[in-house]
Design an enzyme around this catalytic site. Structure first.
Site, mmCIF file in Angstrom:
data_model
loop_
_atom_site.group_PDB
_atom_site.id
_atom_site.type_symbol
_atom_site.label_atom_id
_atom_site.label_comp_id
_atom_site.label_asym_id
_atom_site.label_seq_id
_atom_site.Cartn_x
_atom_site.Cartn_y
_atom_site.Cartn_z
ATOM 1 C CG ASN A 170 -13.481 12.900 20.522
ATOM 2 O OD1 ASN A 170 -12.527 12.126 20.410
ATOM 3 N ND2 ASN A 170 -13.688 13.898 19.683
ATOM 4 C CE LYS A 211 -2.487 1.587 3.641
ATOM 5 N NZ LYS A 211 -3.638 1.771 4.559
HETATM 6 P P1 NAD Z 1 -9.563 12.100 12.734
HETATM 7 O O1 NAD Z 1 -8.717 13.310 12.481
HETATM 8 O O2 NAD Z 1 -10.820 11.945 11.986
HETATM 9 O O3 NAD Z 1 -9.916 12.006 14.314
HETATM 10 C C1 NAD Z 1 -8.917 12.240 15.284
HETATM 11 C C2 NAD Z 1 -9.455 11.871 16.651
HETATM 12 O O4 NAD Z 1 -8.424 12.121 17.621
HETATM 13 C C3 NAD Z 1 -10.649 12.723 17.083
HETATM 14 O O5 NAD Z 1 -11.492 11.928 17.891
HETATM 15 C C4 NAD Z 1 -9.996 13.832 17.901
HETATM 16 O O6 NAD Z 1 -10.880 14.446 18.819
HETATM 17 C C5 NAD Z 1 -8.938 13.016 18.628
HETATM 18 N N1 NAD Z 1 -7.844 13.826 19.145
HETATM 19 C C6 NAD Z 1 -7.156 14.808 18.508
HETATM 20 N N2 NAD Z 1 -6.245 15.331 19.329
HETATM 21 C C7 NAD Z 1 -6.336 14.677 20.523
HETATM 22 C C8 NAD Z 1 -5.663 14.754 21.762
HETATM 23 N N3 NAD Z 1 -4.665 15.620 21.951
HETATM 24 N N4 NAD Z 1 -6.027 13.913 22.759
HETATM 25 C C9 NAD Z 1 -7.016 13.014 22.580
HETATM 26 N N5 NAD Z 1 -7.705 12.884 21.412
HETATM 27 C C10 NAD Z 1 -7.359 13.709 20.402
HETATM 28 O O7 NAD Z 1 -8.576 10.884 12.500
HETATM 29 P P2 NAD Z 1 -8.945 9.382 12.136
HETATM 30 O O8 NAD Z 1 -8.885 9.207 10.660
HETATM 31 O O9 NAD Z 1 -10.157 8.979 12.869
HETATM 32 O O10 NAD Z 1 -7.661 8.611 12.718
HETATM 33 C C11 NAD Z 1 -7.472 8.485 14.113
HETATM 34 C C12 NAD Z 1 -6.130 7.828 14.370
HETATM 35 O O11 NAD Z 1 -6.134 6.496 13.892
HETATM 36 C C13 NAD Z 1 -4.939 8.510 13.697
HETATM 37 O O12 NAD Z 1 -3.929 8.648 14.669
HETATM 38 C C14 NAD Z 1 -4.528 7.539 12.626
HETATM 39 O O13 NAD Z 1 -3.139 7.603 12.334
HETATM 40 C C15 NAD Z 1 -4.884 6.224 13.275
HETATM 41 N N6 NAD Z 1 -5.080 5.104 12.346
HETATM 42 C C16 NAD Z 1 -4.613 3.877 12.745
HETATM 43 C C17 NAD Z 1 -4.776 2.790 11.917
HETATM 44 C C18 NAD Z 1 -4.306 1.427 12.364
HETATM 45 O O14 NAD Z 1 -4.293 0.505 11.553
HETATM 46 N N7 NAD Z 1 -3.975 1.241 13.613
HETATM 47 C C19 NAD Z 1 -5.389 2.932 10.665
HETATM 48 C C20 NAD Z 1 -5.896 4.180 10.303
HETATM 49 C C21 NAD Z 1 -5.730 5.267 11.156
#
Ligand code: NAD
Length: 321
Positions: free
Chosen positions: A160, A67
């Site tokens: 959140n 990917k």
């Molecule tokens: P998004 O921007 O839509 O949402 C971000 C979330 O994090 C929101 O709920 C926001 O309120 C919260 N947030 C922001 N700053 C914060 C803080 N300081 N303390 C606590 N919460 C906070 O992002 P998303 O697309 O939902 O992605 C969320 C996370 O998941 C990202 O870090 C992304 O890299 C990760 N992710 C992981 C995988 C995996 O396979 N593990 C896959 C995709 C995304």
């Protein structure tokens, strides 16, 4: 070579297909039939973008590829495009010829939700009734929708950092016919299953916010420095992951390992539970924690499933390449 554009994915891929693909590939990883290549992730010095590759080879499923993609923070504001952009490339493992190019944006959300769901299926108590969500962004809605299918949940509770986003969770709960309550972090003690999916660099969920018997899926921490839960929580829990090398370097376990609270050997593969070579949860009081770091093989498995569906439905675009 087959092309499956992003616009076709929603009509083809199902949560069930993503779940099956991810469960199988976690099992293959634990059986050493499939392995992930080292992750490449670079700040390219253009448009503030982070770009990289996650790849691997699944010898059991004969899926080879990568990917490519990342995060372009200016996309939405400047161009009306989503900030996360990715594409999956599959190759014929017999010849090395390109086999398919598949839109990877929706697939990423579905395969990530499938990972926490697989962990809930194999590690949560069967009588789990309350699911707690930490995070209410783009991924959180996919996570909750998929998780609700794993147990007979009677209530969703959510916290959140940006409370104005909580209606995103409430809408999913309502759609599934389950009541929703906003809570503070200590309120997570009522949850039997907790999913955290935020972009935080400091812990929100503390060890004493978690009751005995809970299963936690930490899904947001996929980069060095990120953190969602207090490192001490990992000493109270039996820790499972998709990929141990990623868990201790870019996943939630990086902090507990760096602080000397747990060792690499304490982090177990979820695939071993799926294969029956690890017993998983052994009591109703045990806290289990899944550190879902996101592996390339998940993307390849989901893409291969969507290619099969596209071929069955006659919507794959064939190009001579
Ligand atoms: P998004 O921007 O839509 O949402 C971000 C979330 O994090 C929101 O709920 C926001 O309120 C919260 N947030 C922001 N700053 C914060 C803080 N300081 N303390 C606590 N919460 C906070 O992002 P998303 O697309 O939902 O992605 C969320 C996370 O998941 C990202 O870090 C992304 O890299 C990760 N992710 C992981 C995988 C995996 O396979 N593990 C896959 C995709 C995304």
């Amino acid at each position: 070579m087959l092309l499956i554009p992003e616009s076709e994915i929603a009509g083809l891929m199902t949560r069930e297909a993503a779940f099956d693909a991810v469960e199988k590939v976690f099992a293959a990883m634990a059986a050493k039939d499939a392995y992930n290549f080292p992750v490449v992730r670079e700040a390219i010095g253009h448009e503030d973008a982070l770009y990289g590759f996650k790849g691997g080879f699944d010898q059991a499923g004969l899926t080879l590829g990568l990917k490519a993609g990342g995060y372009w923070p200016n996309n939405l504001e400047k161009r009306g495009l989503i900030n996360h952009q990715s594409t999956v490339f599959l190759f014929d493992p017999d010849t090395g010829k390109p086999a398919a190019m598949v839109g990877g944006n929706l697939l990423t959300a579905l395969r990530t939700a499938a990972a926490s769901s697989v962990s809930i299926k194999h590690l949560a108590r069967n009588d789990a009734k309350v699911i707690g969500m930490i995070g209410a962004g783009h991924q959180a809605t996919f996570q909750l929708r998929a998780a609700l299918e794993q147990r007979r949940f009677e209530k969703v509770i959510g916290w959140n950092y940006h409370p104005e986003m909580l209606p995103n969770l409430e809408a999913v709960a309502k759609d599934a016919g389950v009541p929703f309550d906003a809570v503070d972090l200590p309120g997570m003690r009522d949850a039997d299953v907790i999913i955290s999916i935020t972009s935080a660099f400091a812990p929100s969920l503390m060890a004493d916010h978690v009751s005995p018997g809970t299963h936690i899926a930490c899904m947001g921490t996929d980069t060095k420095g990120k953190q969602e839960v207090e490192a001490a929580l990992l000493t109270r829990a039996t820790v499972f992951t998709d990929e141990v090398a990623q868990s201790i370097s870019i996943g939630e376990a990086q902090h507990a390992v760096a602080d000397g609270l747990i060792r690499e050997e304490d982090v177990l593969q979820l695939g071993a539970v799926i294969n029956g070579t690890h017993s998983g949860r052994t009591s109703n009081d045990e806290i289990t924690l899944f550190d879902g770091t996101g592996v390339g093989l998940q993307d390849l498995a989901a893409a291969a499933a969507v290619v099969d569906l596209a071929v069955q439905r006659g919507v794959a675009i064939e190009v001579d390449f």
